[in-house]
Design an enzyme around this catalytic site. Structure first.
Site, PDB file in Angstrom:
ATOM      1  N   ARG A   2     -44.503  34.403  -5.605  1.00  0.00           N
ATOM      2  CA  ARG A   2     -45.328  32.612  -5.257  1.00  0.00           C
ATOM      3  C   ARG A   2     -46.750  33.508  -5.122  1.00  0.00           C
ATOM      4  O   ARG A   2     -46.803  33.143  -3.873  1.00  0.00           O
ATOM      5  CB  ARG A   2     -44.622  31.713  -4.303  1.00  0.00           C
ATOM      6  CG  ARG A   2     -46.063  30.353  -3.904  1.00  0.00           C
ATOM      7  CD  ARG A   2     -45.712  29.423  -5.503  1.00  0.00           C
ATOM      8  NE  ARG A   2     -46.837  28.715  -4.411  1.00  0.00           N
ATOM      9  CZ  ARG A   2     -47.358  27.632  -5.612  1.00  0.00           C
ATOM     10  NH1 ARG A   2     -46.619  27.575  -6.568  1.00  0.00           N
ATOM     11  NH2 ARG A   2     -47.806  26.847  -4.456  1.00  0.00           N
ATOM     12  N   GLU A  27     -16.904  17.546  13.334  1.00  0.00           N
ATOM     13  CA  GLU A  27     -15.777  18.408  14.351  1.00  0.00           C
ATOM     14  C   GLU A  27     -16.254  18.258  15.694  1.00  0.00           C
ATOM     15  O   GLU A  27     -16.295  19.160  16.272  1.00  0.00           O
ATOM     16  CB  GLU A  27     -15.541  19.620  13.622  1.00  0.00           C
ATOM     17  CG  GLU A  27     -14.503  19.555  12.483  1.00  0.00           C
ATOM     18  CD  GLU A  27     -13.562  20.916  12.038  1.00  0.00           C
ATOM     19  OE1 GLU A  27     -13.409  21.879  12.575  1.00  0.00           O
ATOM     20  OE2 GLU A  27     -13.878  21.186  10.718  1.00  0.00           O
ATOM     21  N   GLY A  28     -16.886  17.612  15.903  1.00  0.00           N
ATOM     22  CA  GLY A  28     -17.344  17.297  16.907  1.00  0.00           C
ATOM     23  C   GLY A  28     -18.953  17.519  17.369  1.00  0.00           C
ATOM     24  O   GLY A  28     -19.667  18.184  16.438  1.00  0.00           O
TER      25      GLY A  28
HETATM   26  N1  COS Z   1      -6.710  22.264  24.469  1.00  0.00           N
HETATM   27  C1  COS Z   1      -5.567  21.803  24.842  1.00  0.00           C
HETATM   28  N2  COS Z   1      -5.747  20.618  26.140  1.00  0.00           N
HETATM   29  C2  COS Z   1      -6.943  19.804  25.684  1.00  0.00           C
HETATM   30  C3  COS Z   1      -7.817  20.386  25.267  1.00  0.00           C
HETATM   31  C4  COS Z   1      -8.218  22.045  24.630  1.00  0.00           C
HETATM   32  N3  COS Z   1      -8.899  22.052  23.903  1.00  0.00           N
HETATM   33  N4  COS Z   1      -9.040  19.746  25.860  1.00  0.00           N
HETATM   34  C5  COS Z   1      -8.864  18.406  26.220  1.00  0.00           C
HETATM   35  N5  COS Z   1      -7.522  18.291  26.627  1.00  0.00           N
HETATM   36  C6  COS Z   1      -6.718  17.920  27.361  1.00  0.00           C
HETATM   37  C7  COS Z   1      -7.238  17.789  29.251  1.00  0.00           C
HETATM   38  O1  COS Z   1      -6.687  18.642  29.609  1.00  0.00           O
HETATM   39  C8  COS Z   1      -6.367  16.981  29.247  1.00  0.00           C
HETATM   40  O2  COS Z   1      -4.905  16.667  29.376  1.00  0.00           O
HETATM   41  P1  COS Z   1      -4.075  16.004  31.197  1.00  0.00           P
HETATM   42  O3  COS Z   1      -4.489  14.709  30.210  1.00  0.00           O
HETATM   43  O4  COS Z   1      -3.389  16.682  30.892  1.00  0.00           O
HETATM   44  O5  COS Z   1      -5.125  15.850  32.237  1.00  0.00           O
HETATM   45  C9  COS Z   1      -6.560  16.177  28.163  1.00  0.00           C
HETATM   46  O6  COS Z   1      -6.043  16.530  27.418  1.00  0.00           O
HETATM   47  C10 COS Z   1      -7.793  14.843  27.753  1.00  0.00           C
HETATM   48  O7  COS Z   1      -8.587  16.414  27.978  1.00  0.00           O
HETATM   49  P2  COS Z   1     -10.132  14.916  28.751  1.00  0.00           P
HETATM   50  O8  COS Z   1     -10.283  14.554  29.827  1.00  0.00           O
HETATM   51  O9  COS Z   1     -11.113  16.653  29.305  1.00  0.00           O
HETATM   52  O10 COS Z   1     -10.151  14.347  27.128  1.00  0.00           O
HETATM   53  P3  COS Z   1     -11.552  13.096  27.042  1.00  0.00           P
HETATM   54  O11 COS Z   1     -11.167  11.924  26.623  1.00  0.00           O
HETATM   55  O12 COS Z   1     -12.634  13.310  28.480  1.00  0.00           O
HETATM   56  O13 COS Z   1     -12.058  14.750  25.789  1.00  0.00           O
HETATM   57  C11 COS Z   1     -13.818  15.582  24.089  1.00  0.00           C
HETATM   58  C12 COS Z   1     -12.699  15.500  25.650  1.00  0.00           C
HETATM   59  C13 COS Z   1     -14.838  15.366  24.501  1.00  0.00           C
HETATM   60  C14 COS Z   1     -14.163  17.217  24.206  1.00  0.00           C
HETATM   61  C15 COS Z   1     -13.229  15.043  23.042  1.00  0.00           C
HETATM   62  O14 COS Z   1     -12.893  14.268  23.216  1.00  0.00           O
HETATM   63  C16 COS Z   1     -13.655  16.306  21.992  1.00  0.00           C
HETATM   64  O15 COS Z   1     -13.289  16.905  21.709  1.00  0.00           O
HETATM   65  N6  COS Z   1     -14.543  14.997  21.299  1.00  0.00           N
HETATM   66  C17 COS Z   1     -15.014  15.436  19.461  1.00  0.00           C
HETATM   67  C18 COS Z   1     -14.121  15.099  18.818  1.00  0.00           C
HETATM   68  C19 COS Z   1     -14.301  15.642  17.544  1.00  0.00           C
HETATM   69  O16 COS Z   1     -14.450  16.665  17.746  1.00  0.00           O
HETATM   70  N7  COS Z   1     -14.335  14.515  16.840  1.00  0.00           N
HETATM   71  C20 COS Z   1     -14.563  15.245  15.154  1.00  0.00           C
HETATM   72  C21 COS Z   1     -13.165  13.994  14.286  1.00  0.00           C
HETATM   73  S1  COS Z   1     -12.136  15.036  14.352  1.00  0.00           S
HETATM   74  S2  COS Z   1     -12.915  16.620  12.554  1.00  0.00           S
END
Ligand code: COS
Length: 385
Positions: A267, A363-364
């Site tokens: 360009r 995926e979050g």
């Molecule tokens: N690996 C293993 N265990 C996990 C984990 C992981 N990566 N993340 C959470 N957990 C477990 C926690 O340890 C907890 O276990 P206990 O019940 O024994 O305490 C349980 O799962 C709940 O975890 P937490 O309280 O952290 O859950 P939240 O509801 O606060 O959610 C986030 C956490 C925000 C990280 C989750 O909801 C998330 O990833 N959201 C985005 C989802 C997403 O990617 N959506 C896109 C659509 S899919 S393509």
């Protein structure tokens, strides 16, 4: 930068690069314009044995890891994010089976997935369960030897085109995240239908539909893993797949950078190629530096995940967060470097800019990635005390 790929990895990357150049780039504008599902490219990827890369050999795959898969995703993303999303969503949908499926389930489903004969989709998201993944309302109630599913999944990649679905549903409402379970469900099961195809800003060749479960009965042994482990299975699945979204970011950013650089060389303004101006050079220098940093992080995270380390949430989230923010910035800047031409459909960067936006969302969201990283940091510092 040389990442010292071994011979096999170079072969895999070059194969994906060739497919991108020969089959993806010539088709991408038309697929985007017509919102056409990229069946032809999927067929080529299947014939090239790329669907089975990360699936163990005993189930018909090649036993490679997420790193090799990321190389393929990166190459496809240089050409078209709609195509790479369609391909990568198969791994996302397969991980629950790989991580928690029984040997019987693996034998039944994985060979067809590895050969590319059947596409897969992962279904977690709902109208009220996006970032709040634990807010799933679809239910799966045990009735004799069958689970009965009711509810609607939203924005499911490969929805309607995939044959196999891994679905998260609530089996015990009183238990919160511990009341969710994962299931494998086949297309054609009575009571399982699809909503309309979504009309999207970008990744328009990738299909996105609702999944509707209306008294859909599935055999009890379609449960993946143990009842109540569905939320954990979903989180572990995302831990593995998010680095692949990072690879998509690296790929689309590289594609946009390449287009902008070659344009800037030809360009002419003020009697010289625009690349000779410092304003343009500084933009390109920042773009190149950020892409290389993103690539280094994605490769390192993918290799770390492949070691089988127990907790990879932080590394996967960091790779996704950084590389997809880079993708957004670089694709916007590529349009800027190309000026009016960058805004026109005649060039690929306007599509890359539209496509890149989804990487910061699916995926979050990148806000959720920061939460995941923050939680991991809190855990790490607590362990150090
Ligand atoms: N690996 C293993 N265990 C996990 C984990 C992981 N990566 N993340 C959470 N957990 C477990 C926690 O340890 C907890 O276990 P206990 O019940 O024994 O305490 C349980 O799962 C709940 O975890 P937490 O309280 O952290 O859950 P939240 O509801 O606060 O959610 C986030 C956490 C925000 C990280 C989750 O909801 C998330 O990833 N959201 C985005 C989802 C997403 O990617 N959506 C896109 C659509 S899919 S393509």
């Amino acid at each position: 930068m040389d990442y010292f790929l071994d011979e096999e990895q170079l072969m895999i990357r070059d194969l994906a690069r060739q497919i991108t150049e020969e089959k993806v780039i010539p088709l991408r504008a038309e697929l985007d314009e017509k919102e056409e599902f990229p069946w032809e490219v999927m067929k080529t990827l299947a014939q090239s044995d790329l669907f089975g890369l990360y699936i163990p050999e005993e189930y018909g795959g090649f036993g490679k890891g997420g790193f090799e898969l990321s190389l393929v995703i990166e190459e496809l993303s240089k050409g078209c994010l709609g195509v790479s999303t369609t391909f990568a969503a198969n791994a996302l949908g397969t991980y629950p089976l790989l991580l928690y499926g029984s040997d019987e389930q693996k034998r039944k489903y994985l060979p067809d997935i590895a050969s590319g004969k059947k596409l897969v989709a992962f279904a977690l998201t709902e109208a009220n369960a996006g970032s709040d993944a634990a807010g799933v309302q679809t239910t799966a109630n045990l009735d004799g030897d069958e689970y009965v599913l009711n509810g609607t999944k939203q924005w499911i990649t490969n929805g309607g085109d995939a044959e196999i679905y891994t679905v998260i549903a609530i089996t015990d409402k009183s238990k919160g995240p511990r009341g969710a379970s994962a299931f494998v469900i086949e297309k054609g099961t009575p009571g399982f239908t699809f909503g309309k195809k979504e009309n999207k800003l970008g990744i328009r060749s990738s299909s996105t539909r609702e999944l509707i479960f209306d008294n859909c009965r599935i055999p009890k042994n379609n449960l993946i893993g143990k009842q109540g482990m569905g939320f954990i299975a979903a989180m572990k699945t995302l831990d593995k797949s998010r680095v692949g979204v990072g690879a998509q970011g690296v790929g689309v950013a590289q594609g946009a950078f390449d287009a902008a650089t070659s344009f800037a060389k030809t360009r002419i303004q003020f009697g010289a190629p625009v690349i000779s101006f410092q304003a343009i050079q500084h933009m390109l220098a920042d773009m190149a530096t950020h892409i290389e940093a993103a690539r280094a992080l994605v490769y390192a995270a993918a290799k770390f995940i492949d070691t089988g380390a127990k907790d990879v949430s932080k590394e996967s989230a960091m790779a996704k967060l950084f590389a997809t923010d880079v993708a957004m910035k670089v694709t916007v800047d590529a349009v800027q470097v190309m000026g009016g031409s960058g805004y026109m459909k005649e060039y690929p960067v306007e599509k890359m800019m539209r496509d890149a936006k989804i990487l910061q969302i699916y995926e979050g969201t990148n806000q959720i990635q920061r939460n995941v990283i923050g939680q991991a940091l809190i855990k790490e510092t607590a362990n150090k005390k």
